[in-house]
Scaffold this motif. Structure first.
Motif, PDB file in Angstrom:
ATOM      1  N   ALA A 197       5.632 -46.735  11.635  1.00 52.28           N
ATOM      2  CA  ALA A 197       5.676 -46.850  10.173  1.00 52.28           C
ATOM      3  C   ALA A 197       6.544 -48.008   9.696  1.00 52.28           C
ATOM      4  CB  ALA A 197       6.197 -45.536   9.575  1.00 52.28           C
ATOM      5  N   ILE A 198       7.277 -48.653  10.586  1.00 54.80           N
ATOM      6  CA  ILE A 198       8.206 -49.706  10.171  1.00 54.80           C
ATOM      7  C   ILE A 198       7.509 -51.017   9.816  1.00 54.80           C
ATOM      8  CG2 ILE A 198      10.181 -51.102  10.879  1.00 54.80           C
ATOM      9  CD1 ILE A 198      11.146 -48.747  12.544  1.00 54.80           C
ATOM     10  N   PRO A 199       6.651 -51.596  10.687  1.00 54.74           N
ATOM     11  CA  PRO A 199       6.065 -52.910  10.365  1.00 54.74           C
ATOM     12  C   PRO A 199       5.294 -52.967   9.049  1.00 54.74           C
ATOM     13  CG  PRO A 199       5.750 -52.389  12.691  1.00 54.74           C
ATOM     14  CD  PRO A 199       6.278 -51.153  12.054  1.00 54.74           C
ATOM     15  N   PRO A 200       4.456 -51.968   8.710  1.00 52.56           N
ATOM     16  CA  PRO A 200       3.741 -52.075   7.423  1.00 52.56           C
ATOM     17  C   PRO A 200       4.669 -52.106   6.219  1.00 52.56           C
ATOM     18  CG  PRO A 200       2.722 -50.413   8.834  1.00 52.56           C
ATOM     19  CD  PRO A 200       4.014 -50.775   9.470  1.00 52.56           C
ATOM     20  N   GLN A 201       5.804 -51.405   6.283  1.00 49.69           N
ATOM     21  CA  GLN A 201       6.751 -51.439   5.174  1.00 49.69           C
ATOM     22  C   GLN A 201       7.400 -52.815   5.053  1.00 49.69           C
ATOM     23  OE1 GLN A 201       9.184 -47.630   4.678  1.00 49.69           O
ATOM     24  NE2 GLN A 201       8.484 -47.384   6.790  1.00 49.69           N
ATOM     25  N   ILE A 202       7.711 -53.411   6.197  1.00 47.37           N
ATOM     26  CA  ILE A 202       8.299 -54.751   6.179  1.00 47.37           C
ATOM     27  C   ILE A 202       7.317 -55.760   5.593  1.00 47.37           C
ATOM     28  CG2 ILE A 202       9.139 -56.625   7.639  1.00 47.37           C
ATOM     29  CD1 ILE A 202      10.263 -54.534   9.535  1.00 47.37           C
ATOM     30  N   VAL A 203       6.054 -55.660   6.009  1.00 46.47           N
ATOM     31  CA  VAL A 203       5.040 -56.604   5.535  1.00 46.47           C
ATOM     32  C   VAL A 203       4.862 -56.496   4.025  1.00 46.47           C
ATOM     33  CG1 VAL A 203       2.566 -57.138   5.608  1.00 46.47           C
ATOM     34  CG2 VAL A 203       3.809 -56.713   7.736  1.00 46.47           C
ATOM     35  N   LEU A 204       4.741 -55.267   3.507  1.00 42.87           N
ATOM     36  CA  LEU A 204       4.536 -55.088   2.072  1.00 42.87           C
ATOM     37  C   LEU A 204       5.765 -55.525   1.279  1.00 42.87           C
ATOM     38  CD1 LEU A 204       2.781 -54.131  -0.245  1.00 42.87           C
ATOM     39  CD2 LEU A 204       3.617 -51.796   0.145  1.00 42.87           C
ATOM     40  N   GLY A 205       6.953 -55.166   1.758  1.00 40.54           N
ATOM     41  CA  GLY A 205       8.167 -55.575   1.064  1.00 40.54           C
ATOM     42  C   GLY A 205       8.312 -57.086   1.022  1.00 40.54           C
ATOM     43  N   ALA A 206       8.003 -57.758   2.147  1.00 38.52           N
ATOM     44  CA  ALA A 206       8.089 -59.220   2.193  1.00 38.52           C
ATOM     45  C   ALA A 206       7.041 -59.858   1.282  1.00 38.52           C
ATOM     46  CB  ALA A 206       7.906 -59.696   3.633  1.00 38.52           C
ATOM     47  N   PHE A 207       5.847 -59.268   1.227  1.00 40.30           N
ATOM     48  CA  PHE A 207       4.801 -59.799   0.352  1.00 40.30           C
ATOM     49  C   PHE A 207       5.228 -59.737  -1.107  1.00 40.30           C
ATOM     50  CE2 PHE A 207       1.183 -58.756  -2.438  1.00 40.30           C
ATOM     51  CZ  PHE A 207       0.461 -59.939  -2.327  1.00 40.30           C
ATOM     52  N   ILE A 208       5.770 -58.599  -1.532  1.00 39.97           N
ATOM     53  CA  ILE A 208       6.219 -58.461  -2.925  1.00 39.97           C
ATOM     54  C   ILE A 208       7.356 -59.430  -3.220  1.00 39.97           C
ATOM     55  CG2 ILE A 208       7.308 -56.872  -4.568  1.00 39.97           C
ATOM     56  CD1 ILE A 208       5.789 -54.592  -3.204  1.00 39.97           C
ATOM     57  N   PHE A 209       8.254 -59.607  -2.267  1.00 38.92           N
ATOM     58  CA  PHE A 209       9.409 -60.482  -2.481  1.00 38.92           C
ATOM     59  C   PHE A 209       8.999 -61.947  -2.596  1.00 38.92           C
ATOM     60  CE2 PHE A 209      12.784 -63.220  -0.845  1.00 38.92           C
ATOM     61  CZ  PHE A 209      13.848 -62.838  -1.643  1.00 38.92           C
ATOM     62  N   ALA A 225      14.196 -52.208 -19.374  1.00 40.18           N
ATOM     63  CA  ALA A 225      15.494 -51.605 -19.671  1.00 40.18           C
ATOM     64  C   ALA A 225      16.611 -52.642 -19.603  1.00 40.18           C
ATOM     65  CB  ALA A 225      15.763 -50.461 -18.700  1.00 40.18           C
ATOM     66  N   PHE A 226      16.477 -53.593 -18.671  1.00 43.40           N
ATOM     67  CA  PHE A 226      17.485 -54.639 -18.506  1.00 43.40           C
ATOM     68  C   PHE A 226      16.875 -55.977 -18.928  1.00 43.40           C
ATOM     69  CE2 PHE A 226      18.454 -51.664 -14.842  1.00 43.40           C
ATOM     70  CZ  PHE A 226      19.407 -50.945 -15.554  1.00 43.40           C
ATOM     71  N   THR A 227      17.123 -56.346 -20.171  1.00 50.47           N
ATOM     72  CA  THR A 227      16.508 -57.572 -20.701  1.00 50.47           C
ATOM     73  C   THR A 227      17.077 -58.831 -20.057  1.00 50.47           C
ATOM     74  OG1 THR A 227      18.124 -57.543 -22.514  1.00 50.47           O
ATOM     75  CG2 THR A 227      15.995 -56.484 -22.906  1.00 50.47           C
ATOM     76  N   TRP A 228      18.257 -58.730 -19.466  1.00 49.07           N
ATOM     77  CA  TRP A 228      18.888 -59.891 -18.843  1.00 49.07           C
ATOM     78  C   TRP A 228      18.304 -60.194 -17.463  1.00 49.07           C
ATOM     79  CZ3 TRP A 228      20.850 -57.959 -14.351  1.00 49.07           C
ATOM     80  CH2 TRP A 228      21.207 -56.606 -14.337  1.00 49.07           C
ATOM     81  N   LEU A 229      17.433 -59.297 -16.948  1.00 46.46           N
ATOM     82  CA  LEU A 229      16.852 -59.483 -15.622  1.00 46.46           C
ATOM     83  C   LEU A 229      15.429 -59.998 -15.777  1.00 46.46           C
ATOM     84  CD1 LEU A 229      17.611 -59.004 -12.614  1.00 46.46           C
ATOM     85  CD2 LEU A 229      16.453 -56.800 -12.794  1.00 46.46           C
ATOM     86  N   SER A 230      15.136 -61.138 -15.198  1.00 51.74           N
ATOM     87  CA  SER A 230      13.803 -61.717 -15.316  1.00 51.74           C
ATOM     88  C   SER A 230      12.784 -60.898 -14.541  1.00 51.74           C
ATOM     89  CB  SER A 230      13.806 -63.156 -14.784  1.00 51.74           C
ATOM     90  OG  SER A 230      14.014 -63.168 -13.374  1.00 51.74           O
ATOM     91  N   PRO A 231      11.505 -60.939 -14.946  1.00 57.75           N
ATOM     92  CA  PRO A 231      10.474 -60.168 -14.240  1.00 57.75           C
ATOM     93  C   PRO A 231      10.385 -60.504 -12.753  1.00 57.75           C
ATOM     94  CG  PRO A 231       9.630 -60.924 -16.343  1.00 57.75           C
ATOM     95  CD  PRO A 231      10.963 -61.584 -16.156  1.00 57.75           C
ATOM     96  N   MET A 232      10.489 -61.776 -12.406  1.00 54.54           N
ATOM     97  CA  MET A 232      10.383 -62.158 -11.004  1.00 54.54           C
ATOM     98  C   MET A 232      11.587 -61.677 -10.204  1.00 54.54           C
ATOM     99  SD  MET A 232       7.488 -63.377 -10.563  1.00 54.54           S
ATOM    100  CE  MET A 232       7.791 -63.731  -8.848  1.00 54.54           C
TER     101      MET A 232
END
Length: 303
Positions: A197-209, A225-232
């Motif tokens: 279960a580890i590699p697919p989580q790493i792949v998806l997290g890296a893709f989103i990042f 909620a936090f207007t000072w934080l940009s969407p990206m």
């Protein structure tokens, strides 16, 4: 006063109250009869309180209005809370907390139903368990599905509860400290299941990042909620939460499963080792057999 403010639910849910209060009552009743260590009790209550905080406090507002907060919520619902509940191995205490008459009349017949047994066999199959554990993360993070889930409160709750239930099933399967049987998987397979279960989580997290575009505009549409934080930046933090803490929880689970494997192996309770010991004992001559052979040899010599 401030603590009470944050513990106050953003949206009151009778389902959450009943679903978390019932195992709490059963555990309190059953812990008096079953031998539950202090460490196991702390683990159970930590996991249950973590689920309550992630489901039924004022923090839910932030979970709905920031992507990285949403990922933190699911990290608790899918990993942290179920992990500590399964680590406490509360099955005996929960079973002891159910009145004996109810167990005989309702629980045992329900678990003995062919449909229920078949369903448990399917969801507890190692391939299905890994597929569900990782697949639900991917499914709810698909942009169109995530967009609808964050708008429809009914689908939002289905999403959250699916993560809780799947997390409990997965970690219960992986962190089972018993040999197989009665555990469903051998200690070695438990290690492999959680590692898979580890590699697919790493792949998806890296893709989103690393994605250069906004994947989840629903948070900008509904207001952040936090207007000072940009969407990206919000999206990158959410990807990191899936990439690093989510994967690390699986690594810790693998280490604990490996520890159970080594403990059972040292006690000779692994199935292959038990079979080898039985065969060795069966092939080893007993004291009576040796004495009979010695007597036979002596009689032959006298003749």
């Amino acid at each position: 006063m401030d603590l009470l403010y944050w513990l106050d639910p953003w949206e009151f849910s009778p389902t959450v109250v009943v679903a978390l209060l019932l195992p709490a009552v059963l555990f309190v009743r059953g812990a008096r009869k079953a031998k539950v260590s202090v460490a196991r009790r702390i683990s159970f209550w930590f996991g249950l309180v973590a689920l309550y905080v992630a489901l039924h406090t004022r923090l839910d507002y932030f979970f709905e209005h920031e992507f990285f907060m949403h990922r933190a919520q699911h990290l608790v619902l899918h990993h942290l809370g179920p992990f500590f509940i399964a680590l406490s191995y509360p099955g005996a205490a929960l079973r002891a907390g159910i009145p004996f008459g109810w167990r005989q009349r309702f629980v045992r017949p329900a678990l003995a139903m062919p449909f229920v047994r078949k369903l448990i066999d399917v969801v507890m199959h190692p391939v299905v368990a890994v597929t569900l554990f990782v697949g639900l993360i991917y499914f709810w993070l698909m942009s169109p599905i995530h967009f609808v889930a964050m708008l429809d409160w009914r689908l939002y709750r289905v999403m959250n509860w699916s993560m809780v239930i799947d997390g409990l099933l997965f970690w219960w399967l992986v962190l089972d400290p018993r040999p197989a049987p009665p555990a469903r998987l051998s200690p070695g397979k438990r290690v492999l299941v959680v590692i898979a279960a580890i590699p697919p989580q790493i792949v998806l997290g890296a893709f989103i990042f690393f994605t250069p575009r906004e994947l989840y505009p629903i948070y900008s549409i509904c207001g952040r909620a936090f207007t000072w934080l940009s969407p990206m930046r919000d999206q990158q933090i959410g990807g990191l939460l899936l990439w690093i803490p989510g994967s690390m929880m699986s690594v810790i689970g693998a280490l604990l499963a490996l520890r159970h494997w080594m403990r059972l192996s040292a006690r000779g309770r692994v199935r292959g080792e038990r079979r080898a010991v039985v065969v060795a004992n069966a092939s080893r001559p007993t004291g009576g057999t040796l004495a009979a052979k010695a007597a036979s040899t002596s009689d032959a010599g006298q003749r």
